[in-house]
Design an enzyme around this catalytic site. Sequence first.
Site, PDB file in Angstrom:
ATOM      1  N   THR A  37      12.615  -3.792  19.219  1.00 34.89           N
ATOM      2  CA  THR A  37      12.964  -3.106  20.469  1.00 34.89           C
ATOM      3  C   THR A  37      12.162  -3.664  21.646  1.00 34.89           C
ATOM      4  O   THR A  37      12.567  -3.498  22.793  1.00 34.89           O
ATOM      5  CB  THR A  37      12.674  -1.586  20.354  1.00 34.89           C
ATOM      6  N   ASP A  38      11.041  -4.331  21.371  1.00 35.22           N
ATOM      7  CA  ASP A  38      10.178  -4.739  22.497  1.00 35.22           C
ATOM      8  C   ASP A  38      10.864  -5.754  23.411  1.00 35.22           C
ATOM      9  O   ASP A  38      10.923  -5.575  24.624  1.00 35.22           O
ATOM     10  CB  ASP A  38       8.783  -5.201  22.039  1.00 35.22           C
ATOM     11  N   SER A  69     -11.069 -23.183  12.450  1.00 33.31           N
ATOM     12  CA  SER A  69     -10.769 -21.914  11.801  1.00 33.31           C
ATOM     13  C   SER A  69     -11.182 -22.000  10.343  1.00 33.31           C
ATOM     14  O   SER A  69     -11.063 -23.055   9.713  1.00 33.31           O
ATOM     15  CB  SER A  69      -9.264 -21.629  11.879  1.00 33.31           C
ATOM     16  N   GLY A 128       3.237  -9.835   8.523  1.00 37.07           N
ATOM     17  CA  GLY A 128       3.816  -8.845   9.418  1.00 37.07           C
ATOM     18  C   GLY A 128       2.774  -7.920  10.027  1.00 37.07           C
ATOM     19  O   GLY A 128       3.115  -6.895  10.623  1.00 37.07           O
ATOM     20  N   SER A 130       0.581  -9.143  12.178  1.00 35.55           N
ATOM     21  CA  SER A 130       0.296  -9.829  13.429  1.00 35.55           C
ATOM     22  C   SER A 130      -1.083 -10.488  13.493  1.00 35.55           C
ATOM     23  O   SER A 130      -1.875 -10.228  14.397  1.00 35.55           O
ATOM     24  CB  SER A 130       0.513  -8.921  14.645  1.00 35.55           C
ATOM     25  N   SER A 131      -1.299 -11.364  12.549  1.00 36.72           N
ATOM     26  CA  SER A 131      -2.461 -12.256  12.683  1.00 36.72           C
ATOM     27  C   SER A 131      -2.311 -13.106  13.940  1.00 36.72           C
ATOM     28  O   SER A 131      -3.301 -13.523  14.535  1.00 36.72           O
ATOM     29  CB  SER A 131      -2.596 -13.148  11.453  1.00 36.72           C
ATOM     30  N   ASP A 176       2.842  -6.657  19.902  1.00 37.51           N
ATOM     31  CA  ASP A 176       1.683  -6.922  19.051  1.00 37.51           C
ATOM     32  C   ASP A 176       0.407  -7.055  19.878  1.00 37.51           C
ATOM     33  O   ASP A 176      -0.646  -6.528  19.528  1.00 37.51           O
ATOM     34  CB  ASP A 176       1.900  -8.202  18.240  1.00 37.51           C
ATOM     35  N   TYR A 228      14.442 -14.314  13.158  1.00 37.98           N
ATOM     36  CA  TYR A 228      13.938 -13.543  14.300  1.00 37.98           C
ATOM     37  C   TYR A 228      14.583 -14.031  15.595  1.00 37.98           C
ATOM     38  O   TYR A 228      15.106 -13.242  16.396  1.00 37.98           O
ATOM     39  CB  TYR A 228      12.406 -13.674  14.375  1.00 37.98           C
TER      40      TYR A 228
HETATM   41  P1  ADP Z   1       1.883 -12.815  11.496  1.00 31.29           P
HETATM   42  O1  ADP Z   1       1.609 -12.630  12.940  1.00 31.29           O
HETATM   43  O2  ADP Z   1       2.840 -11.814  10.940  1.00 31.29           O
HETATM   44  O3  ADP Z   1       0.635 -12.875  10.653  1.00 31.29           O
HETATM   45  P2  ADP Z   1       2.936 -15.297  12.463  1.00 31.29           P
HETATM   46  O4  ADP Z   1       3.818 -16.319  11.840  1.00 31.29           O
HETATM   47  O5  ADP Z   1       3.388 -14.659  13.713  1.00 31.29           O
HETATM   48  O6  ADP Z   1       2.601 -14.230  11.337  1.00 31.29           O
HETATM   49  O7  ADP Z   1       1.520 -15.948  12.774  1.00 31.29           O
HETATM   50  C1  ADP Z   1       0.810 -16.628  11.750  1.00 31.29           C
HETATM   51  C2  ADP Z   1       0.269 -17.940  12.279  1.00 31.29           C
HETATM   52  O8  ADP Z   1      -0.772 -17.687  13.252  1.00 31.29           O
HETATM   53  C3  ADP Z   1      -0.395 -18.792  11.227  1.00 31.29           C
HETATM   54  O9  ADP Z   1       0.553 -19.583  10.530  1.00 31.29           O
HETATM   55  C4  ADP Z   1      -1.349 -19.633  12.054  1.00 31.29           C
HETATM   56  O10 ADP Z   1      -0.678 -20.710  12.665  1.00 31.29           O
HETATM   57  C5  ADP Z   1      -1.779 -18.670  13.149  1.00 31.29           C
HETATM   58  N1  ADP Z   1      -3.024 -17.973  12.793  1.00 31.29           N
HETATM   59  C6  ADP Z   1      -3.210 -16.646  12.688  1.00 31.29           C
HETATM   60  N2  ADP Z   1      -4.479 -16.343  12.367  1.00 31.29           N
HETATM   61  C7  ADP Z   1      -5.138 -17.516  12.259  1.00 31.29           C
HETATM   62  C8  ADP Z   1      -6.489 -17.885  11.936  1.00 31.29           C
HETATM   63  N3  ADP Z   1      -7.419 -16.965  11.648  1.00 31.29           N
HETATM   64  N4  ADP Z   1      -6.789 -19.199  11.919  1.00 31.29           N
HETATM   65  C9  ADP Z   1      -5.860 -20.120  12.219  1.00 31.29           C
HETATM   66  N5  ADP Z   1      -4.586 -19.835  12.515  1.00 31.29           N
HETATM   67  C10 ADP Z   1      -4.208 -18.561  12.539  1.00 31.29           C
HETATM   68 MG    MG Z   2       3.064 -12.772  14.483  1.00 28.75          MG
END
Ligand code: ADP
Ligand code: MG
Length: 386
Positions: A37-38, A69, A128, A130-131, A176, A228
Site C-alpha cells: 500500500t505504501d 560488511s 522480509g 527489511s535488512s 521500511d 514486486y
Molecule cells: P530485505 O530487506 O527483506 O532483507 P532486500 O533484498 O530488500 O531484502 O535487501 C537485502 C540486501 O541488502 C542484501 O542482498 C544486501 O545487498 C543488502 N544488505 C542488507 N544488509 C546488509 C549488510 N549488513 N551488509 C551488506 N549488505 C547488506
Molecule cells: Mg528490503
Amino acid sequence: MRDLRDDTRAGFLDTFGREPVGLWTAPGRVNLIGEHTDYNLGFVLPFAIGLRTAVALDPRDDRVVRVASALSEEVAEIHLDDLHPEMLSGWSAYVFGVVWALGEFGADLAAVPGFDAFIDSDVPIGAGLSSSAAIECAVAVALNDSWQLRLDRRTLAAVGQFAENHAVGAPTGVMDQTASLLGEHGAAVFLDCRSGTSEIVPMHLAEAGLEILVIDSGVSHEHATGGYADRRASCDLAAQTLGIASLRELTEADLPDAATRLDPVTLRRVRHVVTENQRVLDTVALLRQEGAAAIGDLLDASHRSMRFDFEISVPELDLAVETAQSNGAIGARMTGGGFGGAAIALVPDHAVSHLRAAIDGAFAEHGFGQPDMFLVHASHGAIREE
Ligand code: ADP
Ligand code: MG
C-alpha cells in the site's frame, strides 16, 4: 549471545586498523498490516524490531569512501567525486546510494570528507524484515550526524527510499525506512504515505499476554527484479487507466465501477490495495479501542487478500499461516513484499511453544526446509549508540 556493537567495532578495527569515531544502529521492521500500500500512497502499520544493523564510522582526511560488511569479503571503495547511481551495484550500492541520495536531498557532497565504515547486522537478509532499510537508515543517521546535515527523520526516510529506488534499482515504497527511523518501544508506526504524516500507535501486546512470532520461510526474494516490480507496475497502470493519481483515491465503494474498466487480474490487484488500506485503518481503530486481541481477523483477511487477489504469497508462507491459525494464533499473515520471506502470527504467550512445534511438524511433513522462528518486540528507531 553475541554483542552486535562489540562485533561491529571489532570489525572496523580489523578492517581499517584504527578505532571508529562513532557507532550507529537502525532496526529492521515487521509490517503488522498494510502490504504493497505504501507506493500506492496508502496506509501502513509497521513496527521497528529489536534486530538491528550497526555501522561504525570514522572520517578520512581525503575524499575516499570505503565500506566493508561482516557479510562480505569485499572492501568497496569510491571517490566522492565519482558518485553516479547508475554505476553502483552489489551490496555496497545500499551504502553509496545513501551517500549519493543525501546529496540529492541537500547535503553539499563537494564539502564533506570521505570516511571508512564497517557494517554488521542481526537482521536476517532477504527475509522480509527489511535488512535493506536497516542498512540504509543506519548509514543515513551516521552521516547525518558526522556531516552535521541536520536533516529530519522524514527526510532521512526519503533519502533511504531514494537510494533504494535509484541506486539499487528496487521500486519500493517508504514504509521500511519510516519504521526504521520513527519506531518506538512497544508501538507501531501508522503512516499515511500520501500526506507523509505518521502517528505512534501503542500495541500493548505484553499487557494482553500476546506475542508476535516471526516464521521465516527461508524462501529468499529479490526486490530489484520480478514480482514486486511487476505488482507495482500493475498498480501504476490501473491508476492511469482509472484516471487517478494513485490507488489511494479509491474506496471499496469504487470497486464495482473499476470492475467495468479493468481486466479481471488488474481488478484483483486493485481490490487488494483498496481493501488493505481499509484494514490498516480498522486495525488502528481496534488497537486503540479494544486492544491487540481484537485484530486477528484483520490479519487473516490481509493474508487471504495477498494470497488470492495480489498473488504474492508462496506455499511455504500459506502453510505457516494456516498452521498458525489452526494452532492457537489469534491471526496470521505473510509480511513484507512477498514471493518469500516471513509470516507473522499473533499468538497468546502460553501457546507459543505449541505453535512453533506445530509449524516445525507441518514444514517437515510437506518436505519444506525448517523455518527459522523467533519472537519480535516493537523497538526504538535508529540511534547513535556511542
Ligand atoms: P530485505 O530487506 O527483506 O532483507 P532486500 O533484498 O530488500 O531484502 O535487501 C537485502 C540486501 O541488502 C542484501 O542482498 C544486501 O545487498 C543488502 N544488505 C542488507 N544488509 C546488509 C549488510 N549488513 N551488509 C551488506 N549488505 C547488506
Ligand atoms: Mg528490503
